[in-house]
Design an enzyme around this catalytic site. Structure first.
Site, PDB file in Angstrom:
ATOM      1  N   HIS A   8       0.835  -1.218   0.000  1.00 42.65           N
ATOM      2  CA  HIS A   8       0.000   0.000   0.000  1.00 42.65           C
ATOM      3  C   HIS A   8       0.867   1.265   0.000  1.00 42.65           C
ATOM      4  CE1 HIS A   8      -3.295  -2.708   1.444  1.00 42.65           C
ATOM      5  NE2 HIS A   8      -2.281  -3.265   2.093  1.00 42.65           N
ATOM      6  N   SER A  28      15.211  22.139 -15.066  1.00 45.01           N
ATOM      7  CA  SER A  28      14.053  23.002 -15.261  1.00 45.01           C
ATOM      8  C   SER A  28      14.532  24.329 -15.798  1.00 45.01           C
ATOM      9  CB  SER A  28      13.338  23.218 -13.930  1.00 45.01           C
ATOM     10  OG  SER A  28      12.546  24.390 -13.983  1.00 45.01           O
ATOM     11  N   LYS A  70      16.263  21.956  -9.857  1.00 41.40           N
ATOM     12  CA  LYS A  70      15.563  20.751 -10.298  1.00 41.40           C
ATOM     13  C   LYS A  70      16.423  19.776 -11.089  1.00 41.40           C
ATOM     14  CE  LYS A  70      11.311  20.480 -10.674  1.00 41.40           C
ATOM     15  NZ  LYS A  70      10.272  19.708 -10.002  1.00 41.40           N
ATOM     16  N   GLU A 123       9.493   9.127 -16.444  1.00 44.11           N
ATOM     17  CA  GLU A 123       8.125   9.607 -16.686  1.00 44.11           C
ATOM     18  C   GLU A 123       7.673   9.282 -18.102  1.00 44.11           C
ATOM     19  OE1 GLU A 123       9.642  13.550 -15.037  1.00 44.11           O
ATOM     20  OE2 GLU A 123       7.473  13.753 -14.858  1.00 44.11           O
ATOM     21  N   TYR A 177      -9.303 -11.749 -46.350  1.00 39.54           N
ATOM     22  CA  TYR A 177      -8.731 -10.422 -46.225  1.00 39.54           C
ATOM     23  C   TYR A 177      -9.778  -9.334 -46.375  1.00 39.54           C
ATOM     24  CZ  TYR A 177      -5.876  -6.290 -47.175  1.00 39.54           C
ATOM     25  OH  TYR A 177      -5.323  -5.035 -47.131  1.00 39.54           O
TER      26      TYR A 177
HETATM   27  N1  ARG Z   1      -1.566  -2.533 -48.538  1.00 42.86           N
HETATM   28  C1  ARG Z   1      -2.331  -3.686 -48.237  1.00 42.86           C
HETATM   29  C2  ARG Z   1      -2.288  -3.991 -46.746  1.00 42.86           C
HETATM   30  O1  ARG Z   1      -1.531  -3.408 -46.088  1.00 42.86           O
HETATM   31  C3  ARG Z   1      -1.806  -4.858 -48.984  1.00 42.86           C
HETATM   32  C4  ARG Z   1      -2.821  -5.900 -49.274  1.00 42.86           C
HETATM   33  C5  ARG Z   1      -3.794  -5.402 -50.244  1.00 42.86           C
HETATM   34  N2  ARG Z   1      -4.658  -6.414 -50.701  1.00 42.86           N
HETATM   35  C6  ARG Z   1      -5.820  -6.154 -51.306  1.00 42.86           C
HETATM   36  N3  ARG Z   1      -6.559  -7.157 -51.624  1.00 42.86           N
HETATM   37  N4  ARG Z   1      -6.209  -4.939 -51.523  1.00 42.86           N
HETATM   38  O2  ARG Z   1      -3.048  -4.777 -46.229  1.00 42.86           O
END
Ligand code: ARG
Length: 459
Positions: A157, A278, A284, A291, A318
């Site tokens: 504490h 400072s 200081k 920090e 993706y």
């Molecule tokens: N610049 C894109 C990224 O960072 C690369 C992949 C792009 N792929 C796509 N199907 N548009 O993810």
């Protein structure tokens, strides 16, 4: 003008705002070396499998080295119109070697390309973090060895609890950072599989050799599922999680250094090299590095949460959202390395004010537990009763404005008649720490054992 990579389908080029929101070259240029390594491995594989002529593949591999040296020398012109590092490199390759450049992207997509580049980059950061953590551990070990028997107050504490040794406190951080090190190594091991050859998402009909590219890039094996390979960023998240825990340790220690270097504590003096002055207050000497470590750690936590947020709603495979994975990780990695290095420097340079530590260790009735333990050992009192008796003695001393050891035997006896002269032996802070010989305890002998153990491990 329409795009040179996919212009076939497009009649018009993008709006300027589209280009601005879409481009990642401003930051993903940091993946240049990884991108080129990935492409060189891919080209070699295309030749070995007969998908591309050996002479074309050789021209590609050579040309990529030229591109790399241009980027390293700083005379590569990155183009926002070319969106990202992958297309910037390929476009330049075409300028250098001409037509064969167009064969590099056979059996590959930017989706597996970027996943590969980013894995390679994050893998390097695991190695860099490992180096930073090891260096910090060695600095802590140096402090622990020097001060295995310096006494200081241990707190709970932030109230004086029991005396501990300086070495014990330093070694506590050695243990914490050793777990960060081990987590970093685990993360690296888990991420070390190759996405390359997953292509856009479904794999490819070309007879590629994913084992070959995986090996060339130092991966343990190709990833087993092409959808997974292009979809997940858990490797980056794992790095950020491990980095966050390590950063949390850094921040706690930074906080202690800020407290310890204050005029009220004066436990340590930080070196001039890691302090600032400072502009108005001539006296200081500020612990700015500590920090800033404490503050920068927030960016690492933030990156972890930000990437979790980017990923959490994405259906496979993706999505362009995933382009937002990189800046967070870059920033977190940069700041982790900086924080580790700054902490190492501060620890190496700082001077413990041994006399102040000892004075502080002795104040605040820090050996009250030793007194209670003595009663248990010597008079057979149950610990709960001993605790009560000791509490009464502390109250008495507090009322008199003195330490426990300043009470006379008569005064002690007035609280409990069985107390004898021997009690005074346990009230000193050196006796107190020396007595704590339990495994993992603060006794200098125990600390030296741990220092020796870690010196052997760290070499
Ligand atoms: N610049 C894109 C990224 O960072 C690369 C992949 C792009 N792929 C796509 N199907 N548009 O993810």
């Amino acid at each position: 003008t329409s795009n040179q990579m996919w212009g076939g389908r497009f009649a018009a080029g993008p709006d300027a705002i589209m280009e601005a929101i879409n481009a990642s070259i401003g930051f993903d240029k940091r993946l240049a070396a990884q991108d080129i390594a990935g492409s060189r491995a891919h080209a070699a594989m295309l030749a070995a499998t007969g998908i591309v002529d050996t002479s074309d593949a050789e021209a590609i591999r050579e040309g990529l080295l030229t591109v790399l040296s241009e980027i390293k020398a700083g005379d590569f012109e990155f183009s926002t119109a070319l969106e990202d590092i992958h297309m910037n490199v390929e476009a330049r390759l075409k300028e250098i070697i001409g037509e064969p450049a167009g064969r590099l992207h056979t059996a590959r997509s930017r989706n597996d390309q970027v996943a590969t580049d980013f894995r390679l980059w994050v893998r390097d950061q695991c190695d860099a973090a490992e180096g930073g953590i090891l260096a910090l551990m060695k600095a802590l070990l140096g402090q622990a060895e020097a001060g295995a028997d310096w006494v200081m107050p241990g707190f709970t504490h932030l109230q004086t609890a029991q005396p501990v040794t300086w070495g014990h406190h330093m070694m506590a951080y050695v243990e914490m950072f050793s777990r960060d090190l081990s987590r970093m190594r685990d993360a690296r091991k888990r991420m070390n599989e190759s996405p390359l050859g997953a292509a856009a998402l479904a794999g490819t009909g070309f007879p590629i050799d994913r084992q070959m590219t995986a090996e060339a890039l130092g991966f343990d094996r190709p990833m087993a599922n092409s959808l997974d390979a292009v979809s997940d960023r858990d490797f980056a998240l794992e790095f950020l999680s491990v980095a966050s825990i390590c950063a949390m340790h850094l921040s706690r220690f930074a906080e202690e250094l800020v407290i310890w270097s204050s005029a009220q504590f004066r436990f340590v003096t930080l070196s001039d090299r890691f302090s600032t002055g400072s502009s108005i207050m001539p006296q200081k000497k500020n612990p700015d590095a500590a920090e800033l470590i404490r503050a920068k750690i927030g960016r690492i936590f933030g990156a972890n949460v930000a990437l979790l947020m980017v990923m959490k709603g994405l259906p496979l495979a993706y999505s362009k959202d995933m382009q937002e994975d990189k800046e967070q990780v870059f920033d977190a990695a940069d700041n982790l390395m900086l924080a580790l290095a700054a902490m190492e420097g501060m620890v190496k340079d700082m001077t413990a004010n041994v006399a102040n530590l000892e004075t502080a260790a002795a104040s605040g009735f820090s050996t009250a537990t030793d007194l209670a333990d003595w009663l248990v050992r010597e008079t057979g009192l149950p610990f709960r009763d001993a605790h009560h008796v000791t509490g009464a003695l502390v109250a008495m001393a507090e009322k008199k404005g003195c330490d426990l050891s300043d009470l006379s035997l008569e005064e002690m006896k007035s609280v409990n008649g069985t107390i004898t002269e021997g009690i005074f032996d346990v009230l000193g802070v050196h006796n107190s720490v020396a007595s704590r010989m339990s495994y993992g305890g603060t006794a200098p002998a125990r600390v030296r054992e741990q220092v020796a153990r870690w010196k052997e491990i760290l070499g």
